[in-house]
Design an enzyme around this catalytic site. Sequence first.
Site, mmCIF file in Angstrom:
data_model
loop_
_atom_site.group_PDB
_atom_site.id
_atom_site.type_symbol
_atom_site.label_atom_id
_atom_site.label_comp_id
_atom_site.label_asym_id
_atom_site.label_seq_id
_atom_site.Cartn_x
_atom_site.Cartn_y
_atom_site.Cartn_z
ATOM 1 N N ALA A 53 42.583 41.679 47.909
ATOM 2 C CA ALA A 53 42.357 40.240 48.081
ATOM 3 C C ALA A 53 40.974 39.995 48.676
ATOM 4 C CB ALA A 53 43.423 39.635 49.001
ATOM 5 N N VAL A 54 40.378 38.893 48.237
ATOM 6 C CA VAL A 54 39.073 38.451 48.734
ATOM 7 C C VAL A 54 39.244 37.012 49.210
ATOM 8 C CG1 VAL A 54 36.716 37.874 47.988
ATOM 9 C CG2 VAL A 54 37.769 40.001 47.224
ATOM 10 N N GLU A 79 49.248 46.782 38.985
ATOM 11 C CA GLU A 79 50.173 45.804 38.408
ATOM 12 C C GLU A 79 49.589 44.421 38.653
ATOM 13 O OE1 GLU A 79 54.561 46.948 38.957
ATOM 14 O OE2 GLU A 79 54.120 45.219 40.205
ATOM 15 N N ASN A 97 47.094 35.801 35.988
ATOM 16 C CA ASN A 97 46.057 35.888 37.024
ATOM 17 C C ASN A 97 44.695 36.204 36.380
ATOM 18 O OD1 ASN A 97 44.446 36.456 39.226
ATOM 19 N ND2 ASN A 97 46.000 37.623 40.323
ATOM 20 N N GLY A 123 31.134 39.403 43.970
ATOM 21 C CA GLY A 123 31.056 40.844 43.706
ATOM 22 C C GLY A 123 31.871 41.693 44.677
ATOM 23 N N LEU A 124 32.643 41.046 45.564
ATOM 24 C CA LEU A 124 33.375 41.821 46.570
ATOM 25 C C LEU A 124 34.575 42.554 45.971
ATOM 26 C CD1 LEU A 124 33.181 39.461 49.666
ATOM 27 C CD2 LEU A 124 31.857 41.521 49.186
ATOM 28 N N TYR A 182 39.700 43.585 36.406
ATOM 29 C CA TYR A 182 40.206 44.899 35.984
ATOM 30 C C TYR A 182 39.684 45.277 34.594
ATOM 31 C CZ TYR A 182 43.379 43.960 39.885
ATOM 32 O OH TYR A 182 43.895 43.663 41.116
HETATM 33 C C1 LIG Z 1 41.012 38.984 41.953
HETATM 34 C C2 LIG Z 1 39.987 38.935 43.083
HETATM 35 C C3 LIG Z 1 40.200 40.125 44.021
HETATM 36 C C4 LIG Z 1 38.566 39.009 42.457
HETATM 37 O O1 LIG Z 1 37.640 39.086 43.531
HETATM 38 P P1 LIG Z 1 36.122 38.561 43.417
HETATM 39 O O2 LIG Z 1 35.401 39.108 44.609
HETATM 40 O O3 LIG Z 1 36.095 37.103 43.226
HETATM 41 O O4 LIG Z 1 35.632 39.280 42.081
HETATM 42 P P2 LIG Z 1 34.144 39.736 41.740
HETATM 43 O O5 LIG Z 1 33.167 38.732 42.233
HETATM 44 O O6 LIG Z 1 33.949 41.127 42.199
HETATM 45 O O7 LIG Z 1 34.153 39.673 40.144
HETATM 46 C C5 LIG Z 1 33.954 40.817 39.338
HETATM 47 C C6 LIG Z 1 34.297 40.443 37.915
HETATM 48 O O8 LIG Z 1 35.667 40.048 37.822
HETATM 49 C C7 LIG Z 1 35.793 38.995 36.844
HETATM 50 N N1 LIG Z 1 36.180 37.747 37.487
HETATM 51 C C8 LIG Z 1 36.179 37.446 38.815
HETATM 52 N N2 LIG Z 1 36.610 36.173 39.017
HETATM 53 C C9 LIG Z 1 36.884 35.679 37.792
HETATM 54 C C10 LIG Z 1 37.366 34.424 37.332
HETATM 55 N N3 LIG Z 1 37.637 33.422 38.196
HETATM 56 N N4 LIG Z 1 37.552 34.247 36.010
HETATM 57 C C11 LIG Z 1 37.301 35.244 35.136
HETATM 58 N N5 LIG Z 1 36.816 36.469 35.504
HETATM 59 C C12 LIG Z 1 36.624 36.675 36.813
HETATM 60 C C13 LIG Z 1 34.415 38.845 36.238
HETATM 61 O O9 LIG Z 1 34.313 39.760 35.160
HETATM 62 C C14 LIG Z 1 33.521 39.277 37.385
HETATM 63 O O10 LIG Z 1 32.255 39.685 36.992
HETATM 64 P P3 LIG Z 1 31.088 38.566 36.800
HETATM 65 O O11 LIG Z 1 31.167 37.607 37.936
HETATM 66 O O12 LIG Z 1 29.844 39.387 36.792
HETATM 67 O O13 LIG Z 1 31.395 37.911 35.487
HETATM 68 C C15 LIG Z 1 40.086 37.586 43.860
HETATM 69 O O14 LIG Z 1 40.031 36.522 42.950
HETATM 70 C C16 LIG Z 1 41.355 37.445 44.707
HETATM 71 O O15 LIG Z 1 41.408 37.882 45.855
HETATM 72 N N6 LIG Z 1 42.393 36.792 44.129
HETATM 73 C C17 LIG Z 1 43.650 36.525 44.885
HETATM 74 C C18 LIG Z 1 44.430 37.801 45.112
HETATM 75 C C19 LIG Z 1 44.736 38.495 43.794
HETATM 76 O O16 LIG Z 1 45.070 37.868 42.799
HETATM 77 N N7 LIG Z 1 44.629 39.847 43.825
HETATM 78 C C20 LIG Z 1 44.896 40.667 42.660
HETATM 79 C C21 LIG Z 1 46.360 40.917 42.535
HETATM 80 S S1 LIG Z 1 46.727 42.000 41.174
#
Ligand SMILES: CC(C)(COP(=O)(O)OP(=O)(O)OC[C@H]1O[C@@H](n2cnc3c(N)ncnc32)[C@H](O)[C@@H]1OP(=O)(O)O)[C@@H](O)C(=O)NCCC(=O)NCCS
Length: 165
Positions: free
Chosen positions: A87-88, A120, A125, A96-97, A132
């Site tokens: 989670a972020v 999973e 989502n 990019g986290l 992923y």
């Molecule tokens: C899923 C999660 C961890 C992504 O974290 P984040 O730090 O925002 O992701 P990043 O900035 O590292 O993104 C890396 C890549 O992921 C994809 N991505 C991230 N957010 C996205 C969005 N809203 N829509 C589509 N693709 C997305 C993109 O490919 C992105 O690369 P880009 O920005 O260069 O296009 C975050 O949204 C989160 O904590 N969500 C709630 C908890 C959750 O759902 N956890 C996963 C459970 S399986």
Amino acid sequence: MLENVFSRKPEFEIVTMSADDCREMSELHGQRFARGWNDGEFVNLLLQQNTYGFVARQTNALLFKPSLAGFVLAREVAGEAEILTIAVQERLPRAGLGWRLMLAAMREAQARGGLSMFLEVDDGNGPALGLYRKLGFEIAGRRDSYYQDAEGRRSAALVMKRDLG
Ligand SMILES: CC(C)(COP(=O)(O)OP(=O)(O)OC[C@H]1O[C@@H](n2cnc3c(N)ncnc32)[C@H](O)[C@@H]1OP(=O)(O)O)[C@@H](O)C(=O)NCCC(=O)NCCS
């Protein structure tokens, strides 16, 4: 001078998770998932030999210990690694986290002898699926009606896999 302090771009480091992080992890997990995990659950998981994790913290914040920006918890057993949760902070989307935390978890899995990694994810989502897929994970299975949200709506879980190496 002060203007620079307040306007500077946040920078983050990814460091190994410790038991001291568990309370903040539990808070962040509760904000980002329908079913929360309490800090005791995190401590118990982290105490297990095969479980490990990383946290993201801001390095150029004004506070001595800035709040947790994100975390990933994973496990590696007999060559198979698994993401338990990630989670972020909602206020830090697409910085990019998630990517950096996942890379750290994948590298550590490899260092522990992991040959493949599984996770999973809810098939609705989008952000997680985007992350992923970009990391090279592919769908390896599907569990229909696996998740249920607060309103009782059901959705499928996708099992995703990536070879490490
Ligand atoms: C899923 C999660 C961890 C992504 O974290 P984040 O730090 O925002 O992701 P990043 O900035 O590292 O993104 C890396 C890549 O992921 C994809 N991505 C991230 N957010 C996205 C969005 N809203 N829509 C589509 N693709 C997305 C993109 O490919 C992105 O690369 P880009 O920005 O260069 O296009 C975050 O949204 C989160 O904590 N969500 C709630 C908890 C959750 O759902 N956890 C996963 C459970 S399986």
